[in-house]
Motif scaffolding. Sequence first.
Motif, PDB file in Angstrom:
ATOM      1  N   GLU A  12       0.811  -1.216   0.000  1.00 58.45           N
ATOM      2  CA  GLU A  12       0.000   0.000   0.000  1.00 58.45           C
ATOM      3  C   GLU A  12       0.844   1.266   0.000  1.00 58.45           C
ATOM      4  OE1 GLU A  12      -3.680   1.990   2.555  1.00 58.45           O
ATOM      5  OE2 GLU A  12      -2.916  -0.003   3.056  1.00 58.45           O
ATOM      6  N   TRP A  13       1.969   1.243   0.705  1.00 50.67           N
ATOM      7  CA  TRP A  13       2.779   2.464   0.778  1.00 50.67           C
ATOM      8  C   TRP A  13       3.464   2.815  -0.535  1.00 50.67           C
ATOM      9  CZ3 TRP A  13       7.939   1.824  -0.233  1.00 50.67           C
ATOM     10  CH2 TRP A  13       8.494   0.554  -0.026  1.00 50.67           C
ATOM     11  N   ARG A  14       3.478   1.871  -1.491  1.00 51.04           N
ATOM     12  CA  ARG A  14       4.076   2.140  -2.802  1.00 51.04           C
ATOM     13  C   ARG A  14       3.033   2.489  -3.857  1.00 51.04           C
ATOM     14  NH1 ARG A  14       9.589   0.982  -3.516  1.00 51.04           N
ATOM     15  NH2 ARG A  14       9.201   1.741  -5.615  1.00 51.04           N
ATOM     16  N   ARG A  15       1.778   2.340  -3.534  1.00 55.76           N
ATOM     17  CA  ARG A  15       0.738   2.533  -4.552  1.00 55.76           C
ATOM     18  C   ARG A  15       0.560   4.010  -4.900  1.00 55.76           C
ATOM     19  NH1 ARG A  15      -3.667  -1.604  -1.846  1.00 55.76           N
ATOM     20  NH2 ARG A  15      -2.376  -3.469  -2.033  1.00 55.76           N
ATOM     21  N   LEU A  16       0.386   4.268  -6.169  1.00 54.07           N
ATOM     22  CA  LEU A  16       0.180   5.622  -6.668  1.00 54.07           C
ATOM     23  C   LEU A  16      -1.263   5.752  -7.136  1.00 54.07           C
ATOM     24  CD1 LEU A  16       3.453   5.962  -8.797  1.00 54.07           C
ATOM     25  CD2 LEU A  16       3.103   6.577  -6.412  1.00 54.07           C
ATOM     26  N   GLU A  17      -2.030   6.543  -6.413  1.00 54.02           N
ATOM     27  CA  GLU A  17      -3.430   6.734  -6.782  1.00 54.02           C
ATOM     28  C   GLU A  17      -3.646   8.189  -7.167  1.00 54.02           C
ATOM     29  OE1 GLU A  17      -2.686   6.207  -3.537  1.00 54.02           O
ATOM     30  OE2 GLU A  17      -3.136   4.114  -3.052  1.00 54.02           O
ATOM     31  N   MET A 108       6.387  12.793  -3.097  1.00 59.91           N
ATOM     32  CA  MET A 108       6.922  14.086  -3.545  1.00 59.91           C
ATOM     33  C   MET A 108       6.807  14.250  -5.057  1.00 59.91           C
ATOM     34  SD  MET A 108       8.002  15.791  -0.841  1.00 59.91           S
ATOM     35  CE  MET A 108       6.552  15.083  -0.049  1.00 59.91           C
ATOM     36  N   THR A 109       6.771  13.124  -5.778  1.00 61.93           N
ATOM     37  CA  THR A 109       6.679  13.166  -7.236  1.00 61.93           C
ATOM     38  C   THR A 109       5.246  12.963  -7.719  1.00 61.93           C
ATOM     39  OG1 THR A 109       7.322  10.820  -7.225  1.00 61.93           O
ATOM     40  CG2 THR A 109       9.040  12.426  -7.675  1.00 61.93           C
ATOM     41  N   ASP A 110       4.601  11.943  -7.210  1.00 66.85           N
ATOM     42  CA  ASP A 110       3.236  11.634  -7.650  1.00 66.85           C
ATOM     43  C   ASP A 110       2.271  12.771  -7.332  1.00 66.85           C
ATOM     44  OD1 ASP A 110       1.123   9.928  -8.627  1.00 66.85           O
ATOM     45  OD2 ASP A 110       0.580   9.549  -6.538  1.00 66.85           O
TER      46      ASP A 110
END
Length: 206
Positions: A12-17, A108-110
């Motif tokens: 979950e901590w890597r998911r980009l929504e 910071m990017t997403d």
Amino acid sequence: MGTRADGGPPPEWRRLEPLELTPILDAALDAFYDKGFHGSSVRDIARRVGVTVPALYYHYENKEGLLVALIELGTGDVLARARSANEAGGDDPAVRLTNVVSAIVLRMTDRARLAAIEGEARYLTSDNFERYRAVRKDIETIVLDIVRDGVDAGTFDIEDPAETTRAILGMCQAIPRWYHAEGELGPEAVAAKYAAIAAKMVAPAG
């Protein structure tokens, strides 16, 4: 979006929504990003969203309330993801550091526009600024604990864990100043690069 080594979905901590905001917060984010906090007016934000000023005040007490909501959304999410990433690293300081730096950089990017307006926190009144600073301190503590654990275990070789922690977080927090979604590197690529840089900062010489 990244995947696990076994081909399963990312943690979950890597998911980009996609960032989902109410129309008012979406308009406020655009205004603060384009003009800064002082350069934006409640009237301009109301115009952007297509509501009257009284209607906007019905939802938020003032302009600062909009900024607080956006900053708390961004920093609160980073803190939650940093905690999950740290826990996922188990007892290995190197994995924990890679995970946490990756989690921070992915956000910071997403969500670079949301992260960028964190610089406007300097305009918050004292109580709101203290809440913001407390969250930032919690994030710093996570990284500092990892660095100290790595030193104690002999995994890391550094003289000043606190200063190293500030350097790691500083480079992550600077990302929204230059990152653009249209650029050559996506969030996953930037996260991998910054995790590698952080690893080199704490690695034993040799």
